[in-house]
Design an enzyme around this catalytic site. Structure first.
Site, mmCIF file in Angstrom:
data_model
loop_
_atom_site.group_PDB
_atom_site.id
_atom_site.type_symbol
_atom_site.label_atom_id
_atom_site.label_comp_id
_atom_site.label_asym_id
_atom_site.label_seq_id
_atom_site.Cartn_x
_atom_site.Cartn_y
_atom_site.Cartn_z
ATOM 1 N N GLY A 85 -0.657 -5.461 -2.774
ATOM 2 C CA GLY A 85 0.540 -6.280 -2.607
ATOM 3 C C GLY A 85 0.510 -6.977 -1.261
ATOM 4 O O GLY A 85 -0.447 -6.841 -0.497
ATOM 5 N N SER A 145 -5.603 5.327 -0.609
ATOM 6 C CA SER A 145 -5.377 3.883 -0.705
ATOM 7 C C SER A 145 -6.556 3.184 -1.387
ATOM 8 O O SER A 145 -7.716 3.396 -1.026
ATOM 9 C CB SER A 145 -5.175 3.327 0.701
ATOM 10 N N SER A 146 -6.224 2.368 -2.395
ATOM 11 C CA SER A 146 -7.294 1.622 -3.070
ATOM 12 C C SER A 146 -7.718 0.494 -2.147
ATOM 13 O O SER A 146 -6.889 -0.333 -1.767
ATOM 14 C CB SER A 146 -6.790 1.017 -4.381
ATOM 15 N N THR A 201 -1.490 2.501 -8.172
ATOM 16 C CA THR A 201 -2.575 3.207 -8.853
ATOM 17 C C THR A 201 -2.003 4.320 -9.735
ATOM 18 O O THR A 201 -2.462 4.528 -10.864
ATOM 19 C CB THR A 201 -3.556 3.773 -7.809
ATOM 20 N N GLU A 217 0.693 -7.865 2.426
ATOM 21 C CA GLU A 217 0.490 -6.986 3.577
ATOM 22 C C GLU A 217 0.886 -7.694 4.855
ATOM 23 O O GLU A 217 0.455 -8.819 5.105
ATOM 24 C CB GLU A 217 -0.981 -6.555 3.680
ATOM 25 N N SER A 235 0.829 -1.203 0.000
ATOM 26 C CA SER A 235 0.000 0.000 0.000
ATOM 27 C C SER A 235 0.870 1.261 0.000
ATOM 28 O O SER A 235 1.797 1.384 0.795
ATOM 29 C CB SER A 235 -0.888 -0.034 1.229
ATOM 30 N N GLY A 236 0.576 2.167 -0.929
ATOM 31 C CA GLY A 236 1.319 3.426 -1.016
ATOM 32 C C GLY A 236 2.564 3.330 -1.880
ATOM 33 O O GLY A 236 3.322 4.291 -1.987
ATOM 34 N N ASN A 253 -1.462 5.351 3.197
ATOM 35 C CA ASN A 253 -1.630 6.059 1.924
ATOM 36 C C ASN A 253 -2.901 6.895 1.988
ATOM 37 O O ASN A 253 -3.959 6.392 2.355
ATOM 38 C CB ASN A 253 -1.731 4.996 0.809
HETATM 39 N N1 LIG Z 1 5.497 7.967 -9.969
HETATM 40 C C1 LIG Z 1 5.169 8.739 -8.940
HETATM 41 N N2 LIG Z 1 5.589 10.023 -8.910
HETATM 42 C C2 LIG Z 1 5.274 10.818 -7.886
HETATM 43 N N3 LIG Z 1 4.544 10.440 -6.817
HETATM 44 C C3 LIG Z 1 4.085 9.179 -6.787
HETATM 45 C C4 LIG Z 1 4.363 8.267 -7.845
HETATM 46 N N4 LIG Z 1 3.793 7.104 -7.548
HETATM 47 C C5 LIG Z 1 3.176 7.282 -6.352
HETATM 48 N N5 LIG Z 1 3.334 8.513 -5.885
HETATM 49 C C6 LIG Z 1 2.823 9.093 -4.614
HETATM 50 O O1 LIG Z 1 2.493 8.049 -3.743
HETATM 51 C C7 LIG Z 1 1.135 8.087 -3.392
HETATM 52 C C8 LIG Z 1 0.579 6.678 -3.278
HETATM 53 O O2 LIG Z 1 0.525 6.098 -4.565
HETATM 54 P P1 LIG Z 1 -0.642 5.091 -4.991
HETATM 55 O O3 LIG Z 1 -1.959 5.566 -4.518
HETATM 56 O O4 LIG Z 1 -0.481 4.819 -6.429
HETATM 57 O O5 LIG Z 1 -0.245 3.842 -4.149
HETATM 58 P P2 LIG Z 1 -0.865 2.369 -4.262
HETATM 59 O O6 LIG Z 1 0.289 1.465 -4.500
HETATM 60 O O7 LIG Z 1 -1.955 2.347 -5.263
HETATM 61 O O8 LIG Z 1 -1.383 2.174 -2.811
HETATM 62 P P3 LIG Z 1 -2.689 1.350 -2.325
HETATM 63 O O9 LIG Z 1 -2.340 -0.086 -2.371
HETATM 64 O O10 LIG Z 1 -2.877 1.839 -0.936
HETATM 65 O O11 LIG Z 1 -3.778 1.715 -3.230
HETATM 66 C C9 LIG Z 1 0.458 8.915 -4.461
HETATM 67 O O12 LIG Z 1 -0.694 9.542 -3.977
HETATM 68 C C10 LIG Z 1 1.553 9.883 -4.826
HETATM 69 O O13 LIG Z 1 1.570 10.941 -3.902
HETATM 70 MG MG LIG Z 2 -3.914 2.157 -5.157
#
Ligand SMILES: Nc1ncnc2c1ncn2[C@@H]1O[C@H](COP(=O)(O)OP(=O)(O)OP(=O)(O)O)[C@@H](O)[C@H]1O
Ligand SMILES: [Mg+2]
Length: 1010
Positions: free
Chosen positions: A378, A160-161, A112, A380, A107-108, A157
């Protein structure tokens, strides 16, 4: 990528398959860190992309970057999510097959964000048409909607999805899309941990919703009033702007074709969940739940308040043929209320996904090729792991299994296609863990389901007992009871531990039974069916109640959906994006080694690298390899004429590759060790510099020859042009000269065709010359150009015109003073013109008003009012002694003055006139009437301004006719009756002296014109 091999010391290597110490986790981390420090967040393991969350905006997602990666060979540019996206797209096009990109990470980590970047890349890079644009917009806009309903702020996050998402992007003549969602975390609707929030949409509606809408839904603009929103105590988060997000979601909903009714009903459901959370129960004397107020219930989905009241406080039990109402305890009622809230939200979410799918549907029934995007949770591991983590980690275990299978399969297929013998690869097969969880009748899910379904009082602990009973000997399963002494220390009695491929995870069994059952009482479902909200009607279909079969448990549903997903994915070519979190504090630029190491392990990256490196580290098509390294071998440089594979063979033999270092496939060379490639690359680097030098020399030489050739060519052309010009010029000249000669001969004749040109030329040339040689003054009568005969008359007219023009110009320029002077000059001319030799030279000398200033006269304290004064030399009448004097003319008399002393005064009436010689001297004699005894006799004066003085005297005394110009001698009266004489002659030097004859002798200078 080869280009960046040279910079590997600074930026690390771009592809882990080239890591020499490919078994070393430390080397792996070092490389990631080195790159991360340089803001290089992407690194490959072959075609797998690792992405490390930078937690800051990088300037690498611009349209320019997209254009850069479009259609470019995967390995030519630095690793990028666009490179992967582009490669997948082109593989799909060229091989007409289906593909999917699996994006995973904790997560984070940025899953996404990565999936959005891929989608944006496709939206920009794929061919466009109006129809495509609509679907494309919808696809992009489905993101904010699904994020609003399916994402929430967690401790890890802010966005977070809370569901897994698989999206098919269908390409062909038309674009389409289809989304599958997995295991929405419904429990969040009714409970949030401290520091976390409910799903974004609740806050967006309450904070951003328009007054009318909120009134219609019975909501107040204050999130603190809703018990489902306050448990985490953080409804406001600095990184989230609910008001703005509300606008985005509303706009997105309209793009994906939601009409006003859909929107009203959807938000009616969201509001109902909030109202439901505010339904509070009290206990009666027997401990049964009662509802003191029905206020909140009237907002619930258009269902009659009384019916709802009953459904929330009683359970209907079907006993044989009759139904019995059994009252809920308070706890039970809360449980039923929350179960309803979760069910409503969860089903509405599923409806939403389906509705989005309708709008993304590709109506074209033909076969479509697709790219799937899987953004899924992923691995956890928390301090306390529950049912949700169990499902999520099981999902990751399944994906890892798929991943190993597909990677090995892909490797094997490539080896086979290239005709290279397959070498068995050592890797950890996690099938044993997957079986432990999912095996029919024996797996953990089966045991859980059995426990949920069996009659009697099943609890979480009885479930644990059953597990211990069935899994007792399994090497990947351990509980407090089963563990040895040492392991026991790290386990609680209600825990079980699984040894996942990625590491150990300890699960707490509390809540497993409830969460797996996800029970919603039948009578509540029946009541939902009475709702006037059409979405709720669809979510609780009448057919559901008919089935006597028990609904599938959550774990089984999940297991089945994963099996379906595995089937979907197995039929496609796999691509991977592994996202890593750089640190836990969302801090830009910080690389927490412990945290990253943990993820590298849990994502199985070392495992993946091992598989990719088991055989050959590097492979390239022959053409590509030869193109880059041909300079290293004389036989292949500068051009290899034969087939590329032969060229590569020659090249590697020349470089001394040992037989075990490489294999020649059908289209590619396979190099086993990275070090072999690095040595080749280093040799290439050295050679490149030499080549560059040679190239420059060669280019200069070429340039020289080119210039020489070019110069000859230019010269030839130039000469041709010049020769043609010269020929034309000569022909023209011959014609003109002939005509000219004829014209000259006949120039005096009347105008004919033969002489007209000549005469025109003569006329023009005379006028041109005349223009530059006109007389400059009125007095200049000599410089007029003599005209040719043809211009005689014209010339005379022009001369007169020009003279008139000059006169006019001259006259216009005359001032009143000048005019007075000229009038005096006219008088002078009348008296002296043609009479005195020195007159002509005096004409050009202008007269002045006076020669002695008024100021110097005043200094002498003279009380005269002179009209004119001039210095003179007076000669005595007897002896002719010269004496300097001032001659002063007033209105009435002429005075001779010596320094304020009037020596002689002659009234004009007593002035008879003046005499002077015709020569060039400057002597004058003023004749005085001597009838007045006071008068002294005539005055003999020498004056440098002779004409000026005499003219002024003649004018003021009105004596113009009394001035005589005399030849030879002049007589004068010394006194009454006594005469003297002045003799004038011409000599070398002007002189005045007393002659022997007693006369004054005046010698005048010779004047040339005479
Ligand atoms: N390529 C990137 N460039 C800049 N910031 C990023 C990038 N990827 C992620 N982030 C930052 O990290 C934060 C978390 O990313 P994201 O929501 O995609 O995580 P996730 O893997 O989908 O988490 P979850 O499993 O909780 O959904 C984003 O809101 C953004 O601030
Ligand atoms: Mg996500």
């Amino acid at each position: 990528m080869e280009g960046a091999l040279i910079a590997r010391d600074r930026v690390g290597i771009q592809d882990f398959v080239l890591l020499d110490a490919h078994n070393s986790e430390t080397a792996f981390l070092d490389n990631l860190k080195k790159r991360f420090t340089e803001d290089l967040i992407y690194t490959y393991i072959g075609t797998l992309l690792i992405s490390v969350n930078p937690y800051k905006e990088l300037d690498i997602y611009t349209k320019k970057q997209m254009d850069l990666y479009m259609g470019v060979n995967f390995f030519e540019l630095p690793p990028h999510i666009y490179a992967l996206a582009d490669n997948v797209y082109h593989t799909m096009l060229s091989e007409a097959n289906n593909n999917f990109i699996l994006i995973s990470g904790e997560s984070g980590a940025g899953k996404t964000e990565a999936s959005k970047k891929i989608l944006q890349y496709y939206a920009v890079s794929c061919p466009s048409s109006t129809l495509l644009d609509t679907v494309r917009d919808r696809m992009l806009m489905s993101n904010p909607v699904l994020e609003a309903f399916g994402n929430a702020k967690t401790m890890k996050n802010d966005n977070s999805s809370r569901f897994g998402k698989y999206m098919d992007i269908q390409f062909d003549y038309a674009v389409g899309g289809h989304i599958l969602s997995y295991l929405l975390e419904k429990s969040r609707v009714v409970h949030q941990n401290h520091g976390e929030r409910n799903f974004h949409i609740f806050y967006q509606l309450v904070e951003g919703g328009e007054e009318d809408l909120l009134r219609h839904l019975g909501l107040e603009k204050d999130t603190k009033r809703y018990s489902y929103l306050v448990q985490g105590e953080c409804s406001n988060v600095s990184s989230i702007n609910d008001k703005n997000d509300w606008k985005t979601v509303k706009n997105a909903l309209s793009v994906i074709d939601f009409d006003a009714n859909d929107i009203e009903h959807l938000f009616g459901i969201i509001a109902s969940v909030l109202h439901l959370g505010n339904v509070h129960f009290d206990g009666d004397t027997k401990g049964y739940a009662t509802l003191n107020t029905n206020a909140a219930l009237r907002w619930l989905l258009g269902i009659h308040v009384q019916v709802l009241h009953e459904a929330l406080t009683f359970r209907k039990i079907e006993a044989k043929s009759e139904e019995v109402l059994s009252p809920f305890t308070v706890d039970h009622a809360i449980y039923a209320r929350d179960a309803l809230a979760k069910a409503i939200y969860g089903r509405a979410f599923t409806w939403l996904v389906n509705r989005i799918n309708e709008s993304l549907e590709n109506k074209d029934s033909g076969r479509k090729t697709v790219i799937g995007l899987l953004d899924i949770y992923g691995f956890e591991v928390f301090s306390v792991n529950s049912f949700e983590q169990f499902c999520i980690n099981y999902c990751n275990e399944k994906l890892q299994q798929l991943f190993i299978q597909l990677t090995l399969k892909a490797e094997q297929e490539e080896y086979e296609a290239e005709g290279i013998g397959w070498e068995p690869v050592q890797f950890f097969n996690n099938k044993i863990i997957c079986d432990l969880v999912e095996e029919k009748h024996r797996g953990i899910i089966s045991v859980l389901d059995e426990e949920c379904m069996r009659p009697g009082d099943a609890t979480d602990l009885t479930f644990l007992d059953k597990l211990e009973e069935k899994m007792g000997n399994h090497p990947h399963f351990v509980t407090y009871k089963l563990a040895d002494k040492k392991t026991r220390k790290s386990l609680e009695r209600g825990d079980f531990r699984l040894l996942h491929y990625a590491g150990e995870v300890t699960y707490c069994v509390v809540g497993f039974i409830d969460k797996n059952n996800d029970l919603l009482y039948k009578n509540i479902k029946d009541v939902m069916r009475l709702s006037k909200n059409p979405i709720i009607q669809q979510c609780f279909p009448a057919t559901e109640g008919d089935s006597r079969r028990r609904p599938e448990t959550v774990a089984t549903q999940f297991k089945n959906s994963l099996l379906r997903l595995t089937e979907i994915l197995t039929a496609k070519e796999a691509w991977y994006v592994r996202c890593l979190k750089s640190n836990d504090n969302k801090q830009p630029g910080k690389f927490d080694e412990v945290l990253v190491r943990h993820q590298v392990k849990y994502l199985g990256l070392m495992e993946h690298l091992r598989v990719r490196r088991a055989g050959f580290a590097y492979r390239r098509r022959y053409e590509v390899f030869l193109k880059r390294y041909k300079a290293l071998c004389p036989a292949t440089w500068p051009h290899w004429k034969g087939v590329p594979s032969d060229g590569v063979e020659k090249l590697v033999q020349h470089l001394g590759y040992q037989p075990d270092e490489y294999k020649m496939g059908k289209t590619k060379i396979f190099i086993r060790y990275a070090r072999t490639l690095f040595a080749t690359e280093d040799a290439f680097e050295i050679c490149k510099h030499e080549l560059a030098y040679i190239y420059v020399l060669f280019a200069l030489l070429l340039f020289f020859f080119f210039c020489q050739h070019l110069a000859t060519k230019i010269e030839t052309c130039w000469r041709g042009v010049q020769a043609r010009k010269e020929r034309d010029r000569r022909a023209w000249a011959v014609k003109i000269i002939k005509q000219f000669i004829k014209g000259y001969i006949t120039r005096r004749e009347a105008k004919t065709t033969d002489n007209s040109e000549y005469l025109a030329f003569v006329r023009q040339s005379y006028l041109n010359r005349l223009k530059d040689n006109l007389p400059k003054t009125v007095l200049d009568k000599t410089t007029w150009l003599t005209p040719p005969p043809v211009m005689t008359e014209t010339s005379e007219i022009l001369r007169q015109l020009h003279t008139r023009m000059m006169v006019r110009k001259y006259v216009r320029g005359i001032t009143p003073q000048k005019k007075a002077q000229l009038q005096q000059k006219v008088v002078t001319s009348g008296i002296f013109k043609g009479k005195k030799d020195s007159y002509p030279s005096s004409i050009a000398v202008p007269f002045v008003d006076t020669r002695i200033s008024q100021y110097s006269l005043q200094k002498q304290q003279l009380i005269l009012h002179p009209f004119y004064s001039v210095p003179v030399v007076k000669y005595d009448r007897n002896g002719f002694k010269p004496r300097p004097r001032q001659l002063i003319l007033t209105q009435a008399a002429v005075y001779l003055v010596e320094e304020a002393k009037i020596k002689q005064r002659v009234d004009y009436v007593s002035l008879k006139g003046a005499s002077l010689s015709n020569l060039g001297d400057s002597v004058m004699i003023l004749h005085v009437a001597l009838n007045d005894p006071k008068q002294k006799g005539d005055m003999i004066l020498q004056c440098d301004h002779l004409f000026e003085a005499l003219t002024k005297l003649a004018m003021i005394a009105n004596k113009q006719n009394n001035i005589k110009v005399v030849q030879g001698s002049i007589k004068f009266e010394i006194q009454a009756g006594k005469e003297g004489g002045v003799d004038f002659s011409v000599g070398q030097e002007p002189m005045i002296y007393k002659g022997k004859n007693g006369h004054l002798m005046v010698v005048a200078p010779r004047i040339k014109s005479r």
